[in-house]
Design a protein around this motif. Structure first.
Motif, mmCIF file in Angstrom:
data_model
loop_
_atom_site.group_PDB
_atom_site.id
_atom_site.type_symbol
_atom_site.label_atom_id
_atom_site.label_comp_id
_atom_site.label_asym_id
_atom_site.label_seq_id
_atom_site.Cartn_x
_atom_site.Cartn_y
_atom_site.Cartn_z
ATOM 1 N N ASN A 61 -5.876 -0.571 17.626
ATOM 2 C CA ASN A 61 -6.959 0.431 17.706
ATOM 3 C C ASN A 61 -6.438 1.845 17.923
ATOM 4 O O ASN A 61 -6.952 2.575 18.784
ATOM 5 C CB ASN A 61 -7.929 0.076 18.839
ATOM 6 N N VAL A 140 1.939 -9.093 35.729
ATOM 7 C CA VAL A 140 0.509 -9.380 35.686
ATOM 8 C C VAL A 140 0.183 -10.818 35.300
ATOM 9 O O VAL A 140 -0.960 -11.253 35.408
ATOM 10 C CB VAL A 140 -0.241 -8.404 34.746
ATOM 11 N N MET B 48 -4.772 -7.936 38.767
ATOM 12 C CA MET B 48 -4.769 -8.778 37.560
ATOM 13 C C MET B 48 -4.190 -10.150 37.838
ATOM 14 O O MET B 48 -4.708 -11.172 37.426
ATOM 15 C CB MET B 48 -3.966 -8.100 36.456
ATOM 16 N N ALA B 56 -3.605 -12.178 31.867
ATOM 17 C CA ALA B 56 -4.035 -10.923 32.475
ATOM 18 C C ALA B 56 -4.866 -10.162 31.460
ATOM 19 O O ALA B 56 -4.568 -10.198 30.265
ATOM 20 C CB ALA B 56 -2.819 -10.099 32.859
ATOM 21 N N PHE B 58 -6.334 -6.314 30.618
ATOM 22 C CA PHE B 58 -6.269 -4.907 31.017
ATOM 23 C C PHE B 58 -6.681 -4.024 29.850
ATOM 24 O O PHE B 58 -6.800 -4.483 28.718
ATOM 25 C CB PHE B 58 -4.860 -4.531 31.510
ATOM 26 N N ASP B 59 -6.894 -2.769 30.200
ATOM 27 C CA ASP B 59 -7.397 -1.794 29.247
ATOM 28 C C ASP B 59 -6.268 -0.827 28.922
ATOM 29 O O ASP B 59 -5.620 -0.323 29.820
ATOM 30 C CB ASP B 59 -8.556 -1.063 29.951
ATOM 31 N N VAL B 60 -5.997 -0.621 27.631
ATOM 32 C CA VAL B 60 -5.039 0.413 27.233
ATOM 33 C C VAL B 60 -5.771 1.376 26.299
ATOM 34 O O VAL B 60 -6.204 0.968 25.213
ATOM 35 C CB VAL B 60 -3.805 -0.194 26.518
ATOM 36 N N THR B 63 -8.916 0.038 24.801
ATOM 37 C CA THR B 63 -8.870 -1.271 24.135
ATOM 38 C C THR B 63 -8.550 -2.343 25.171
ATOM 39 O O THR B 63 -7.606 -2.194 25.939
ATOM 40 C CB THR B 63 -7.803 -1.278 23.022
ATOM 41 N N LEU B 65 -7.066 -5.715 26.262
ATOM 42 C CA LEU B 65 -6.056 -6.667 25.797
ATOM 43 C C LEU B 65 -5.878 -7.785 26.811
ATOM 44 O O LEU B 65 -6.129 -7.612 28.008
ATOM 45 C CB LEU B 65 -4.711 -5.953 25.620
#
Lengths: 351, 351
Positions: A61, A140, B48, B56, B58-60, B63, B65
Motif C-alpha cells: 500500500n 512481537v 503485541m 502480531a 501492527f499498523d505501518v 496499513t 499487517l
C-alpha cells in the motif's frame, strides 16, 4: 495436501559428487552458494529472492518494507563479546540495515535441546532483550520448540525482521558505478577469531572480542546525510572476500582493493597467521562494506567515524572501469591477485 | 556489545523443580505455557506480544499487517499426508489467517544436519514450493545453516510470514461474548495420529493422513461474507483442548462444549483408544476453531463446508454467561467435566 507431487524434474545439484549435505554447504563459500542458488532460489524463483540481497524489499500500500531472516547455530553459544542472543538480534537488524531499512519488529523462533540449563536460557533471553532495547526493535511474535537430547545443540535461534524504508535510494549491486569508493566500516575478522579461540581453547596476547554489534544507526545516519549510497553488504560468513566477490558477480563490475588499506587488528592478524586463516575470509558480525559515489567518500568516512562501532572505517579500494565481475587485491608489495570465493569450509557454525 | 549485562533479576521459573529444559517444555501443555510466559513474554514485554495471539498485528503507515513465526522440528520429516515442507508453509500461513490476515510473504530459515541426503532436501523444497504456490504466498528471503552430524535431526525449518489485514474486524479473545457459537472446522487429531503411527510403525485399518492444509482461504471467505468473527485459533500442539483453555483464560469467558458434537474420524478414535490418547489433546495442522456471533453460526458452517478442507465443520458448543475462565465438556452420557490443559508431554515433536 493429499495431492501427489510431481517430481518429473530432478535435483539440479551434482548429486553424484555431493550426495549428502556437508558442513561446507553452510560455511559461506562456493558450495553454499551453489546449494542456495540451485536448491532454493531456482525453486522459489521470484524477483525479490533472485536479487540475493540481505533481505527482500517490497511495497505494501505505498509503504516500502524490508523483510529478512537468519537462523543462528553458533557454537559455542557464549563467546567473548556476546552470546547467541545478541548475535540473533544484531545479525538480523544488520541485514535490514543493508537494505536501507530502519528495523522495526523481530520474531524469535527458538529450538531448545532437552537438558539445556534454564539459567543459560535465561541469560540468552536477557541478552536478546537488552540488544533489542538498545537497537530500538521489538520482539512481537515467537515460537518455542524442544528437541530430544542429542538431536540439537543447546539452542538454535531464528530471528526474522521487518523494517521500513523511508527514502528513495535504490541500494543494490545494480547501482554500482565505475569510480565508486569501497569503504569497510572497521577492522575485520574479530568475530571469527573470537569464536575459534573460544572453541579451541586458544589464548592470545589479549582477548579478542567478537565485533558483534548493531550497525543500523550508522546506515540510517548515512542516508539522513543524503550520502549517495549505491550498495551495502554486511560481512558475515565468508568474510570481506566473499561479500566483495558476491557483489562483483551480481553487479558485473570489477572491484580493486588494496591489502594495506584493509584494517585488521594486530592480535587478529597474529591469530590468523598461527591458525592458517586469511582475515579476508574470516567472519564478522558488526562490519559492513559500503559502495558510495567517490564524491561522498569523505562524508561517509566522517559519518562512520562518529559511531564507535565504525570508528575504524577505511576506504579500501574502488570500482574500476572494467566489467568482468572480478575482485582484485593489490598486496602490500605491489603484486595484484584475483580474490576468489573459497571452496569448502573455513569456519563452520560461526553464526 | 562489550557492555556488561546486569543480571540482578534472576530467572522467574521454578529452577529448583525444573533446572533444565524438558521435552515437555515444547509440547503445548502447562510447562510450555509457563516457559513461554515467564521466560519470553515477560522479558520482551510489549502489548503485541502480550496478546499471545498466533501472530502480531501492527499498523505501518495506515496499513494493518500481521507477522508470525514458527519453527518446525517434526519427526519423522516425511509422513502420510505430507512432509516438513508443507507443514512449514501451511502452519505459518494458518497463523496469519488466524489474525484475519491474507498471507503475502514468507521467509525460510533452514537448519540442515550434515549427512542429509540431497534428494530428500530437494523433495522437501519442492513440497514447499508447491504449497506456497497453492496458497499464493511467495518465499522472498531465506537462510541456510548446516550443523554437524549428531547436532541436529535431518532438517529443521523456520518460516516467518507477513500478511495484510484488509478489514476492520478485531479478531481476538477479548471480542468473545456470551452466546457466541464455537465452531470447529473439521475432524480432529489426524495430524498427531499420522505422525505417531509413522514414528512407531503402527498400522490401522486404513492409513490416517495428516490434516496438514492451508485454511486461509476459508477465513478470507468468512470475512468477505462479513461474518461476525470474534476469535480464531488454529489447533496445533496441545489440540482442541489446549486452544479452548487458552482462549477461555485470555477472554475470561466460560466455554461449554459437547463431546458428541466434536468430529473425530473413527479410525483416529480407535487409534487414540489403543494408544491411550484423548483426541481433544492430539495435534492438528489444518483445523481451527472459530468463535462467531450465534446469528452467524449457520452462515459460518455453510461457508466452511464449501471448502474441502473444512467440509466436516461442526458447531461444538457456545460461550456461556459465566465468566470464570473455564472450559466444560458435556460427555455423551450427560456428565460434565472441566477441560484442563495437560501437564507434561503428550506427543513431542509433532510439528
Amino acid at each position: 495436501m493429499n495431492k501427489k507431487i510431481d517430481f518429473n524434474y530432478s535435483c539440479p545439484l551434482p548429486i553424484e559428487q555431493y550426495p549428502n549435505v556437508l558442513l561446507a554447504h553452510g560455511s559461506g563459500g562456493k558450495l553454499m552458494h551453489q546449494l542456495i542458488g540451485k536448491m532454493f532460489i531456482n525453486s522459489f524463483d521470484n524477483p525479490m529472492l533472485n536479487q540475493q540481497h540481505d533481505g527482500a524489499v517490497f511495497d505494501v500500500n505505498g509503504t516500502k518494507l524490508a523483510f529478512t531472516t537468519d537462523s543462528y547455530v553458533v557454537q559455542p553459544i557464549f563467546f567473548p563479546g556476546g552470546n547467541i542472543g545478541n548475535l540473533a538480534v544484531n545479525g538480523t537488524v544488520n541485514d535490514l540495515a543493508m537494505c536501507g531499512a530502519k528495523p522495526l519488529y523481530l520474531s524469535a523462533g527458538v529450538i531448545l535441546e532437552e537438558g539445556l540449563p534454564m539459567e543459560r536460557l535465561w541469560e540468552i533471553v536477557q541478552t536478546m532483550k537488552n540488544s533489542a532495547e538498545e537497537t530500538g526493535v521489538q520482539f512481537v511474535t515467537g515460537d518455542t520448540k524442544v528437541v530430544d537430547k542429542g538431536k540439537g545443540d543447546s539452542i538454535f535461534i531464528n530471528t526474522a525482521g521487518i523494517g521500513i524504508i523511508e527514502h528513495d535510494v535504490d541500494i543494490s549491486p545494480s547501482q554500482i558505478q565505475p569510480g565508486d569508493a569501497v569503504i569497510v566500516s572497521g577492522d575485520i575478522g574479530r568475530h571469527g577469531i573470537a569464536i575459534m579461540a573460544e572453541r579451541e581453547g586458544l589464548s592470545f596476547e589479549s582477548t579478542i572480542e567478537s565485533d558483534c554489534a548493531d550497525v543500523s544507526k550508522v546506515v540510517m545516519k548515512m542516508l539522513d546525510k543524503q550520502i549517495n549510497v549505491r550498495c551495502l553488504r554486511d560481512l558475515t560468513r565468508g568474510g570481506l572476500a566473499s561479500a566483495l566477490v558476491e557483489i562483483a558477480t551480481s553487479s558485473g563490475c570489477n572491484i580493486a582493493i588494496k591489502e594495506q588499506e584493509i584494517p585488521v587488528n594486530p592480535v587478529v592478524q597474529g591469530a590468523c597467521e598461527i591458525l592458517g586463516f586469511d582475515p579476508m575470509y574470516v567472519a564478522n558480525e558488526g562490519r559492513f562494506v559500503a559502495f558510495v559515489s567517490s564524491d561522498d567518500a569523505n562524508k561517509t568516512l566522517e559519518t562512520m567515524k562518529s559511531f564507535s562501532v565504525s570508528k575504524n572505517a577505511k576506504v579500501i579500494g574502488k570500482v574500476s572501469e572494467i566489467r568482468d565481475k572480478m575482485v582484485t587485491l593489490q598486496s602490500s608489495i605491489g603484486a595484484t591477485r584475483i580474490v576468489e570465493m573459497f571452496s569448502g569450509e573455513q569456519l563452520p557454525r560461526i553464526c
